[in-house]
Enzyme design. Structure first.
Site, PDB file in Angstrom:
ATOM      1  CE  LYS A  97       3.035  -2.491  -4.356  1.00 25.49           C
ATOM      2  NZ  LYS A  97       2.540  -1.884  -3.380  1.00 25.49           N
TER       3      LYS A  97
ATOM      4  CG  ASP B  48      -1.626  -0.687   1.162  1.00 21.87           C
ATOM      5  OD1 ASP B  48      -2.043  -1.838  -0.497  1.00 21.87           O
ATOM      6  OD2 ASP B  48      -2.434  -1.848   2.269  1.00 21.87           O
TER       7      ASP B  48
ATOM      8  N   GLY C 167      -4.287  -5.161  -3.542  1.00 18.27           N
ATOM      9  CA  GLY C 167      -5.215  -3.930  -4.195  1.00 18.27           C
ATOM     10  C   GLY C 167      -4.217  -3.261  -4.666  1.00 18.27           C
TER      11      GLY C 167
HETATM   12  P1  IMP Z   1      -2.616 -12.798   3.010  1.00 17.30           P
HETATM   13  O1  IMP Z   1      -0.752 -12.697   2.026  1.00 17.30           O
HETATM   14  O2  IMP Z   1      -3.942 -12.527   2.455  1.00 17.30           O
HETATM   15  O3  IMP Z   1      -2.814 -14.861   4.422  1.00 17.30           O
HETATM   16  O4  IMP Z   1      -2.124 -11.868   4.240  1.00 17.30           O
HETATM   17  C1  IMP Z   1      -0.943 -11.532   5.065  1.00 17.30           C
HETATM   18  C2  IMP Z   1      -0.401 -10.860   5.697  1.00 17.30           C
HETATM   19  O5  IMP Z   1       0.093  -9.919   4.641  1.00 17.30           O
HETATM   20  C3  IMP Z   1      -1.110  -9.832   6.427  1.00 17.30           C
HETATM   21  O6  IMP Z   1      -0.942  -8.848   7.625  1.00 17.30           O
HETATM   22  C4  IMP Z   1      -2.351  -9.081   5.243  1.00 17.30           C
HETATM   23  O7  IMP Z   1      -2.844  -7.923   5.732  1.00 17.30           O
HETATM   24  C5  IMP Z   1      -1.083  -8.486   4.530  1.00 17.30           C
HETATM   25  N1  IMP Z   1      -1.623  -8.305   3.155  1.00 17.30           N
HETATM   26  C6  IMP Z   1      -1.441  -8.831   2.000  1.00 17.30           C
HETATM   27  N2  IMP Z   1      -1.632  -8.845   0.513  1.00 17.30           N
HETATM   28  C7  IMP Z   1      -1.272  -7.723   1.370  1.00 17.30           C
HETATM   29  C8  IMP Z   1      -1.218  -6.108   0.277  1.00 17.30           C
HETATM   30  O8  IMP Z   1      -1.828  -6.306  -0.758  1.00 17.30           O
HETATM   31  N3  IMP Z   1      -1.479  -5.186   0.876  1.00 17.30           N
HETATM   32  C9  IMP Z   1      -1.158  -5.061   2.518  1.00 17.30           C
HETATM   33  N4  IMP Z   1      -0.906  -6.199   3.451  1.00 17.30           N
HETATM   34  C10 IMP Z   1      -1.225  -7.213   2.524  1.00 17.30           C
HETATM   35 MG    MG Z   2      -2.717  -2.663  -1.736  1.00 18.18          MG
END
Ligand code: IMP
Ligand code: MG
Length: 339
Positions: free
Chosen positions: A16, A13, A41
């Protein structure tokens, strides 16, 4: 001409999507490749339209750019088709035949996991479960889905051939350095490595083919989900400073901390950064908002950026001053950096 990888320097976040779309409009790459998965996202703001992309490359704004999804990425078919319609990219978006496909059961598996939902604060998009299946060699890949016929390609071959012809290629990394499975704050991390080398590998580019590594830092640090965040501000403090944000995929409020030079230094090292992009400078210096020339930035903002450059010994080439895809300062020519 060059291959550039865009990566996040903190916990995701950092903006990018904004940087990748801005650079795509400036550089008109012949190819842009999206890595990572649908848990990440990327937001692209174009006039009055807001695109929240989870798999389509942010470079879609450049109409001449061929859009690819990396073999190391993980896609979901419904998300892919929805975003292709929203961005009108059918016909110029292609997916590697080896890209992994997340299915409903992966999402269900993660939803049942208290470890992921409660302890880690996962986005529960099925990405980790699909990655586990890939490691166990039972995940279905893009080539196994009839719906994707006609969209399949060999991304590694396309990208390497384009680079060898001297064309501009952009690789869009996801998340942030400290969410890396290897280099992040384990176990509070995502299910893949999120550093530049990993994204080169996801695409099928050897390390010697990469010319620029652009690390994106936001002017402050945010994090969603669990895990350490040095210098974390209280909700009240963040509100007072105007730093309230909500996550793109899950809608959760992001935790906030001031810019962290130690983390930034480590991110520069882990990614072997050649350039830095700074976003949301207008959140710290409101008079910087929508400024598009370096000389028109408030003096304090320029000093703040120059301090980052001297501490990290990497040029700050892009400074984003507002949400819109066109609103940023491109210092590359002035700094002698060839795009
Ligand atoms: P997961 O990869 O969805 O299992 O999430 C694991 C950790 O990474 C959590 O703390 C999520 O909030 C964080 N996380 C995963 N993808 C993103 C992203 O695109 N932006 C911010 N945090 C992320
Ligand atoms: Mg993001």
């Amino acid at each position: 001409m060059t291959v550039s990888i865009i990566v996040g320097g903190f916990f995701g976040d950092e903006g990018k999507g904004k940087i990748a779309s801005f650079l795509a409009l400036r550089d008109r790459p012949s190819i842009a490749v999206r890595c990572g998965a649908v848990n990440a996202g990327h937001t692209v703001v174009m006039g009055d339209r807001v695109y929240k992309l989870r798999i389509v490359p942010s470079a879609f704004v450049s109409k001449s750019t061929r859009l690819l999804i990396a073999p190391g990425a993980l896609a979901r078919l419904d998300v892919l088709f929805r975003e292709m319609s929203a961005t009108e990219t059918r016909g110029r978006l292609f997916i590697d035949e080896r890209t992994g496909i997340i299915e409903e059961r992966h999402v269900e598996e993660e939803r049942r996991s208290a470890h992921l939902s409660k302890k880690i604060g996962s986005t529960l998009q099925g990405v980790g479960a699909a990655m586990a299946d890939r490691v166990l060699r039972r995940l279905r890949l893009a080539r196994d889905f009839e719906e994707l016929r006609g969209m399949l390609t060999d991304v590694a071959a396309e990208v390497n051939e384009a680079a060898d012809r001297g064309e501009v290629v952009h690789v869009e990394g996801t998340q942030g350095t400290f969410l890396s499975l290897y280099h992040g704050t384990y176990p509070y991390v995502t299910s893949r490595d999120t550093t530049a080398s990993a994204f080169a590998s996801e695409v099928g580019l050897g390390p010697r083919k990469v010319d620029h590594v652009i690390v994106v830092f936001k002017a402050y640090v945010t994090r969603v989900g669990a895990g350490p965040l040095p210098g974390e501000l209280s909700d009240d403090e963040a509100e007072r400073m105007g730093l309230v944000e909500y996550a793109t995929v899950t809608g959760r409020r992001r935790r906030v901390a001031p810019f962290n030079m130690e983390l930034a230094r480590r991110a520069i090292m882990l990614n072997s950064a050649t350039q830095i992009a700074i976003t949301r400078i207008d959140a710290l210096f409101p008079e910087a908002r929508n400024v598009r020339e370096w000389s028109k930035l408030p003096l304090e903002a320029r000093r703040w950026i120059e301090r980052i450059e001297s501490e990290l010994r990497v040029p700050v080439t892009i400074v984003s001053t507002g949400e819109d895809v066109e609103v940023a300062i491109d210092r590359r020519r002035e700094l002698g950096v060839e795009p």
